[in-house]
Design a protein around this motif. Structure first.
Motif, short mmCIF file in Angstrom:
data_model
loop_
_atom_site.label_atom_id
_atom_site.label_comp_id
_atom_site.label_asym_id
_atom_site.label_seq_id
_atom_site.Cartn_x
_atom_site.Cartn_y
_atom_site.Cartn_z
N LEU A 74 -49.49 -21.97 40.26
CA LEU A 74 -49.88 -23.38 40.24
C LEU A 74 -51.27 -23.58 39.64
N GLU A 75 -52.19 -22.69 39.98
CA GLU A 75 -53.55 -22.79 39.44
C GLU A 75 -53.55 -22.59 37.93
N ILE A 76 -52.84 -21.61 37.46
CA ILE A 76 -52.76 -21.37 36.01
C ILE A 76 -52.11 -22.56 35.31
N GLY A 77 -51.08 -23.12 35.94
CA GLY A 77 -50.41 -24.29 35.35
C GLY A 77 -51.34 -25.48 35.26
N ILE A 78 -52.13 -25.72 36.29
CA ILE A 78 -53.07 -26.84 36.26
C ILE A 78 -54.12 -26.62 35.19
N VAL A 79 -54.61 -25.39 35.09
CA VAL A 79 -55.62 -25.09 34.06
C VAL A 79 -55.04 -25.29 32.68
N LEU A 80 -53.81 -24.84 32.47
CA LEU A 80 -53.20 -25.00 31.14
C LEU A 80 -52.90 -26.45 30.82
N ILE A 81 -52.45 -27.20 31.81
CA ILE A 81 -52.09 -28.60 31.56
C ILE A 81 -53.33 -29.47 31.36
N ILE A 82 -54.37 -29.26 32.15
CA ILE A 82 -55.56 -30.10 32.09
C ILE A 82 -56.65 -29.48 31.24
#
Length: 108
Positions: A74-82
């Motif tokens: 989830l953290e990696i996904g948030i970093v990639l999306i934002i």
């Protein structure tokens, strides 16, 4: 005199061996892997299509030592999306600001 039913005695022996195997598995791999083993066996019986995803989750749980890989994903996904789009926009704005400052310095 005690009457012993051999069939019940053998069944009790197998139950004892199964409980000991579950206990050894619990002590070796932990509660999360025991939970995934139970869920995987239930999926194998009732929903065989879920066995492969449960096996992948079990491998990830075993490699990280718990369910913390979910938070990491989830953290990696948030970093990639934002984060990545923000970096691209910031780079574009900084390039424009640099050009404006360069032109103002040339005119002086």
């Amino acid at each position: 005199m005690i009457i012993v039913n051999v069939r019940q005695l053998v069944k009790l022996l197998f139950y004892f061996l199964a409980v000991m195997a579950v206990f050894v598995f619990y002590k070796t791999y932990g509660i999360s892997m025991l939970f995934l083993l139970v869920v995987g066996l239930l999926a194998l019986k009732f929903v065989p299509a879920l066995v492969i995803p449960i096996a992948i989750i079990a491998l990830l749980v075993h490699s990280t030592g718990g369910f913390s890989f979910i938070a990491d994903i989830l953290e990696i996904g948030i970093v990639l999306i934002i984060g990545v789009p923000f970096c691209v926009l910031t780079y574009g704005c900084l390039c424009e600001i640099r050009e404006v400052i360069k032109k103002k310095l040339e005119h002086k």
